[in-house]
Design an enzyme around this catalytic site. Sequence first.
Site, PDB file in Angstrom:
ATOM      1  N   ASP A 101       1.039  -1.555   0.147  1.00  0.00           N
ATOM      2  CA  ASP A 101       0.178   0.064   0.235  1.00  0.00           C
ATOM      3  C   ASP A 101       0.874   1.464   0.242  1.00  0.00           C
ATOM      4  OD1 ASP A 101      -2.360  -0.092  -0.303  1.00  0.00           O
ATOM      5  OD2 ASP A 101      -3.371   0.133   2.012  1.00  0.00           O
ATOM      6  N   ASP A 128      -9.993  -7.019  12.352  1.00  0.00           N
ATOM      7  CA  ASP A 128      -9.141  -7.937  12.703  1.00  0.00           C
ATOM      8  C   ASP A 128     -10.356  -8.667  13.726  1.00  0.00           C
ATOM      9  OD1 ASP A 128      -8.144  -6.167  14.231  1.00  0.00           O
ATOM     10  OD2 ASP A 128      -6.152  -7.110  14.712  1.00  0.00           O
TER      11      ASP A 128
END
Length: 812
Positions: free
Chosen positions: A158, A321
């Site tokens: 990224d 997560d």
Amino acid sequence: MGTTVAGLILLSQPVGTQNQLAMSLAAMAAMIVLWLFLDGPRTRFVFLALGSLVVLRYILWRVTDTLPSPGDPVSFGFGLLLLVGELYCVFILFVSLIINADPLKRRPPPAANAAALPTVDIFVPSYNEDAAILAMTLAAARQINYPPDKLTVWLLDDGGTDQKCADTNPDKARAAQERRRDLQALCDELGCRYLTRARNEHAKAGNLNNGLAHATGDIVAVLDADHVPFRSFLSETVGYFAEDPKLFLVQTPHAFLNPDPIERNLETFDRMPSENEMFYAVTQRGLDKWNGSFFCGSAALLRRTALDEAGGFSGITITEDCETAFELHSRGWTSAYVDKPLIAGLQPETLTAFIGQRSRWCQGMFQILLLKNPALQKGLKPIQKIAYLSSMTFWFFPVPRLIFMFAPLLHIFFDLKIFVASVDESIAYTATYIVINLMMQNYVYGKFRWPFVSELYEYVQGLYLSKAIVSVIWSPRKPTFNVTDKGISLDHNHLSSASLPFFAVYGLLAIGCAVAAWRYMFEPGVTNLMLVVGLWNFFNLLTAGAALGVCAERRQLERTPSLAINRRGGLTLGGRAVDVSIERVSAEGCSVRLPAALAPPGVGKGKLSGALSVVPVAGARAAGALPVTLEGIERDRDAVFARLSFGRLRPQDYVALAGLMYGDAEAMRRFQMRRRRHKDILTGTLQFIWWGLSEPVRALRYAFAADARPALAAATGETSPIYDAPEQAPTGTGLPEPLLYPPAPRPVAAEPREPAMSQAAAYAASSSPLPAQTPPPGQMPARASNDWVRMMLDYENERALSGQAGRGTGTA
């Protein structure tokens, strides 16, 4: 149910203060007997039940007998606030006991032949990490013990997106373009797939979902960029998916090579369990028993079909997560937790980075609580709702922690009666409750958390996280994902930029102690209650004093974290190859031991260049030799201990280095087991008192005796040393560098002397020595070498340590 109701009715019956004290002391004595003489899985529940009865009795007394009169609205309001803080702590205590009373220990997964194994995609999401960190992680991932045709390693970058490469700032655009080009070349060299995307949308979750759009494996493994997997990462985990078709997650613990700021600044890393070990060694196992262990962002495997059903990784909150696990659990999928350290990662080095990381975790968990309340989530079982509520409401700890910190000052400065009780009642109820609470926590977590360390961690975070809590409650969708800074160099002692509030609180509490002592001794009409409140404030002062030690950032003694290992290899120096025992390794160098009689000619007379080959672990392919430069030696009786630097590594060198450092996961387990020794309440309390008294002195020394060496280095163009200069000692090379090992008995037994050219040496000799490389500017410090020796202590007793059921810790 009837027995529970009868017990609660019995608890509610009024008793005198003396009788309450006798009952509490009797429960305490019975718990001590169970702890010392009858400890086991069955008596564990009896122990916790006895302690819980005392806690319940205390809370009943607090609610009914200790609140100020509503006729005094100021005292009543603050008294009610203090009670709410205590009720929160009791709620967290009981929920944790429910979850952790009988943690699950999973058996190893069944073995499977290569043809039956699923295909696996390993995702390594990256944003701004250094190429050297990524090279190590990718090289280790490529060497995982798994069929190569069923394993694909992806670097999800990224930091090189189209959006960044087209940034309006030409310098930023150029840096992104260079990063993309360099990482593409790195992936080509290591046999990995490079993948980026058009825009940086939805942070890490968006990056992972972009990987899902291109990958086709049955299983997706996620590794943070600085979480390097050991060779057995998949062989210890992937087999669970074959056992349970509804299994969506296999999570493993996060183990770390470097200390966090509290461990480094209080110098506890090599002797005290890390903060996260209580969560991973007890709580995740407890959650696993109730099908509530959740995804922790890295070191985990997820089933592709489950992710597809949920639409990929969830990205509404900044903790993608836990949110992803929450969604899949509510859809009927199951999870598993494997309590084996199979990766080695990096923690934030500075206090500011540490607080930034925890602020993100805190805000993300509150986002899930506010936007997807587990209590209202369909599909979750009641115990799963409790488990998720426990994990999310835990992050409310800054509020009660600050309440407890400042509450005694209300009585000391303003004479507010926020806790109405006599001294006798305080002893009979409050003191016994505190002791029994400590006993229960030490019984369950004693091997993984020292007494009062949780209070220290919570206070250090609480001063800053309270603001994060307010912001996310005010606007639940506002928080954004921030990458935690790691790999920061700390080349001198200094105060953290976050230290000012801690000094202010310490000064306020110190004044409170002085005022309480003066009022108790000299002010007419002041009762013994002032003494009790003054002692409470003094404990808070000790906590704040230890926190000042955390703010006093020590210099970092190792530029790159290292790991104690036990590997064999061949060293070529001065045209001669010898067998060596490789005892410690980092990304920049290693330490080796070799018989003095077999030391190559010229060793000790100057720097030598050569090559180090490593005998591969069973089943692994041999890698190329590592280029090394001899930096220093020490002779000890019949052995030579040499410090080697690697210099500038090429991509193929990381393959050899990863095989050396991460070939055997037992190295990390040995390190963790050495620290997991039960810390009793007495010695733990004394240690905490010592920190509270001594660390403010060091913090003040840092504040008033600023280190001038960084400024001097900037003026002269020299590099600031990362080790204590006065500890330098001459080596056999004639250079004033720190010795790798002090003259001391070696904990690793000396191995039989081998012929001058054994198999390992012959392998080393067959590889042409590589050209000399420029060594890195920093050197491994002498002080760290002492730690290395201590970290190898009890190595011979490691089996006994790992199998010992620590007295007073039950089965956790």
